[in-house]
Scaffold this motif. Structure first.
Motif, PDB file in Angstrom:
ATOM      1  N   SER A  73       0.806  -0.836  -0.452  1.00 25.81           N
ATOM      2  CA  SER A  73      -0.036  -0.090   0.044  1.00 25.81           C
ATOM      3  C   SER A  73       0.712   1.932   0.124  1.00 25.81           C
ATOM      4  O   SER A  73       0.590   2.729   0.779  1.00 25.81           O
ATOM      5  N   LEU A  74       1.640   0.852  -0.994  1.00 23.73           N
ATOM      6  CA  LEU A  74       2.632   2.630  -0.591  1.00 23.73           C
ATOM      7  C   LEU A  74       2.430   3.938  -1.280  1.00 23.73           C
ATOM      8  O   LEU A  74       2.995   5.013  -1.386  1.00 23.73           O
ATOM      9  N   GLN A  77       0.887   5.018   1.814  1.00 20.45           N
ATOM     10  CA  GLN A  77       1.240   5.062   2.762  1.00 20.45           C
ATOM     11  C   GLN A  77       3.211   5.638   3.451  1.00 20.45           C
ATOM     12  O   GLN A  77       3.397   4.573   1.985  1.00 20.45           O
ATOM     13  N   ASP A  78       3.485   5.542   4.072  1.00 20.44           N
ATOM     14  CA  ASP A  78       5.225   5.408   3.871  1.00 20.44           C
ATOM     15  C   ASP A  78       5.953   4.301   4.192  1.00 20.44           C
ATOM     16  O   ASP A  78       5.325   3.221   4.186  1.00 20.44           O
ATOM     17  N   ALA A  79       7.111   4.226   3.429  1.00 22.49           N
ATOM     18  CA  ALA A  79       7.974   3.247   3.748  1.00 22.49           C
ATOM     19  C   ALA A  79       7.819   2.455   5.018  1.00 22.49           C
ATOM     20  O   ALA A  79       8.070   1.227   5.321  1.00 22.49           O
ATOM     21  N   ASP A  80       8.628   3.052   5.956  1.00 22.96           N
ATOM     22  CA  ASP A  80       8.003   2.828   7.507  1.00 22.96           C
ATOM     23  C   ASP A  80       7.015   2.018   7.772  1.00 22.96           C
ATOM     24  O   ASP A  80       7.439   0.944   8.693  1.00 22.96           O
ATOM     25  N   ALA A  81       6.471   2.571   7.500  1.00 21.47           N
ATOM     26  CA  ALA A  81       4.189   2.164   7.517  1.00 21.47           C
ATOM     27  C   ALA A  81       4.737   0.809   7.163  1.00 21.47           C
ATOM     28  O   ALA A  81       3.585  -0.266   7.235  1.00 21.47           O
ATOM     29  N   GLU A  82       5.107   0.693   5.965  1.00 26.79           N
ATOM     30  CA  GLU A  82       5.380  -0.356   4.803  1.00 26.79           C
ATOM     31  C   GLU A  82       6.135  -1.753   5.774  1.00 26.79           C
ATOM     32  O   GLU A  82       5.344  -3.117   5.367  1.00 26.79           O
ATOM     33  N   ILE A  83       6.927  -1.118   5.916  1.00 29.02           N
ATOM     34  CA  ILE A  83       8.033  -2.439   6.377  1.00 29.02           C
ATOM     35  C   ILE A  83       7.254  -2.681   7.902  1.00 29.02           C
ATOM     36  O   ILE A  83       7.500  -3.656   7.677  1.00 29.02           O
ATOM     37  N   SER A 107      -3.509  -0.630  -3.427  1.00 31.82           N
ATOM     38  CA  SER A 107      -4.713  -0.365  -2.766  1.00 31.82           C
ATOM     39  C   SER A 107      -4.838   1.002  -3.492  1.00 31.82           C
ATOM     40  O   SER A 107      -6.449   0.916  -2.731  1.00 31.82           O
ATOM     41  N   ASN A 108      -5.070   0.438  -4.656  1.00 34.30           N
ATOM     42  CA  ASN A 108      -6.012   1.450  -5.618  1.00 34.30           C
ATOM     43  C   ASN A 108      -6.084   0.388  -6.805  1.00 34.30           C
ATOM     44  O   ASN A 108      -6.449   0.461  -7.626  1.00 34.30           O
ATOM     45  N   ALA A 109      -5.927  -1.624  -6.923  1.00 31.99           N
ATOM     46  CA  ALA A 109      -5.920  -1.610  -7.821  1.00 31.99           C
ATOM     47  C   ALA A 109      -7.075  -2.450  -8.258  1.00 31.99           C
ATOM     48  O   ALA A 109      -8.124  -2.346  -7.187  1.00 31.99           O
ATOM     49  N   THR A 134      10.326   5.775  -5.204  1.00 33.03           N
ATOM     50  CA  THR A 134      11.238   6.216  -3.613  1.00 33.03           C
ATOM     51  C   THR A 134      10.715   5.566  -2.683  1.00 33.03           C
ATOM     52  O   THR A 134      11.877   4.611  -2.096  1.00 33.03           O
ATOM     53  N   ARG A 135       9.292   5.401  -2.075  1.00 35.57           N
ATOM     54  CA  ARG A 135       9.322   4.614  -1.061  1.00 35.57           C
ATOM     55  C   ARG A 135       9.214   3.111  -1.096  1.00 35.57           C
ATOM     56  O   ARG A 135       9.464   2.044  -0.734  1.00 35.57           O
ATOM     57  N   MET A 136       9.526   2.578  -2.751  1.00 31.84           N
ATOM     58  CA  MET A 136       9.463   1.659  -3.040  1.00 31.84           C
ATOM     59  C   MET A 136      11.272   0.734  -2.739  1.00 31.84           C
ATOM     60  O   MET A 136      11.569  -0.002  -2.877  1.00 31.84           O
ATOM     61  N   THR A 137      11.928   1.786  -3.499  1.00 31.28           N
ATOM     62  CA  THR A 137      13.119   1.246  -3.204  1.00 31.28           C
ATOM     63  C   THR A 137      13.340   1.254  -1.900  1.00 31.28           C
ATOM     64  O   THR A 137      14.429   0.441  -1.432  1.00 31.28           O
TER      65      THR A 137
END
Length: 296
Positions: A73-74, A77-83, A107-109, A134-137
């Motif tokens: 769900s990037l 939400q940001d990378a920290d929340a995803e992690i 998240s929007n699929a 950026t978040r994905m990386t």
């Protein structure tokens, strides 16, 4: 270079459409997979999510857990929340000795919505790609540091569907962001798998092989069908039963010294396409073409 052949349980029991094989026992699925000669299986909805239960179960069939789809769900939400959110999935994979973390942005699929046609895929703007990448990386860097390959799964009905999407995705992500190259989703999304392999060899870290029935897909798209309706109508099948040239694909993988899993994943209605019969055909096709290409 080492190639291992695996399979997804989706042909036996479809997680997105429980009515397709939902009554098939997990033990029956694993028995088929073992007897057909697959070395590994990807995570399915029927699998226990506790390594203490799953590890001895798969070991009893001599099957490894390759990895499994994670819905990200990037975009929201940001990378920290995803992690933080992915920790249970990651811990299961690590405990199982899996090598691949398959990530897809959902998240929007719309691929799970039967009321939305194949033409209703969400799109991102240029600015959105920068933040998303950026978040994905950041997430991929984290997964890589945990000892697993990060393998993003492009997919019909998601923000990374067509050739332009995939190019924008690659341009806005770092080298830790590998790809699950899915030959079937690539073909139907207008992505040339051979070009991806040749132009971005460092990104191809995991491979899903499904074949396509072009005429069935064309009818589904022209008729306003959803992704799931397209699945039910039979737009996907296994290698050797559709319109893709797997000799070329195996030669291309050989040319980049691909090493890792090659997974048969072809969602069909199991009442119309016996999973064991089709999986056997797919495995034979891939083994034969890999051998001809010198891919071992």
């Amino acid at each position: 270079m080492s190639i291992r052949f695996g399979v997804s349980p989706i042909a036996w029991a479809n997680d997105d459409m429980p009515e397709l094989g939902g009554d098939t026992p997990l033990e029956s699925i694993l028995k088929d997979i073992q007897e057909l000669g697959f070395e590994g299986v990807e995570l399915g909805g029927k699998f226990p999510r506790d390594a203490a239960a799953l590890k001895p179960l798969l070991a009893s069939y001599g099957i490894d857990l390759i990895g499994g789809w994670y819905s990200g769900s990037l975009l929201i939400q940001d990378a920290d929340a995803e992690i933080a959110a992915l920790q249970p999935h990651l811990e299961l994979l690590k405990a199982m000795g899996s090598t691949v973390f398959v990530f897809a942005e959902t998240s929007n699929a719309v691929h799970g919505e039967r009321g939305i046609p194949l033409t209703g895929t969400p799109r991102l703007s240029g600015a959105d790609w920068v933040l998303f990448g950026t978040r994905m990386t950041a997430v991929a860097d984290y997964i890589q540091a945990q000892g697993l390959k990060f393998a993003y799964h492009h997919h019909l009905g998601t923000v990374v569907e067509n050739a332009a999407d995939l190019q924008a995705f690659i341009e806005n992500t770092g080298p830790s962001v590998g790809l699950t190259l899915d030959t079937g989703h690539a073909a139907l999304g207008g992505v040339d798998s051979l070009e991806v392999i040749r132009n971005h060899p460092g990104r191809v870290v995991h491979v899903h092989c499904k074949d396509v029935r072009w005429e069935t897909f064309a009818k589904a798209k022209e008729g306003g069908s959803s992704f799931l309706d397209g699945v039910v109508s039979g737009m996907f099948t296994v290698p050797g039963d559709g319109g893709l040239d797997y000799a070329e694909i195996m030669r291309a993988l050989k040319a980049i010294d691909y090493s890792g899993w090659i997974v048969i994943e072809a969602e069909q209605d199991p009442k119309l396409a016996d999973p064991r019969t089709y999986a056997a055909l797919g495995l034979k096709t891939l083994r034969d073409e890999a051998a001809r290409a010198g891919l071992r």
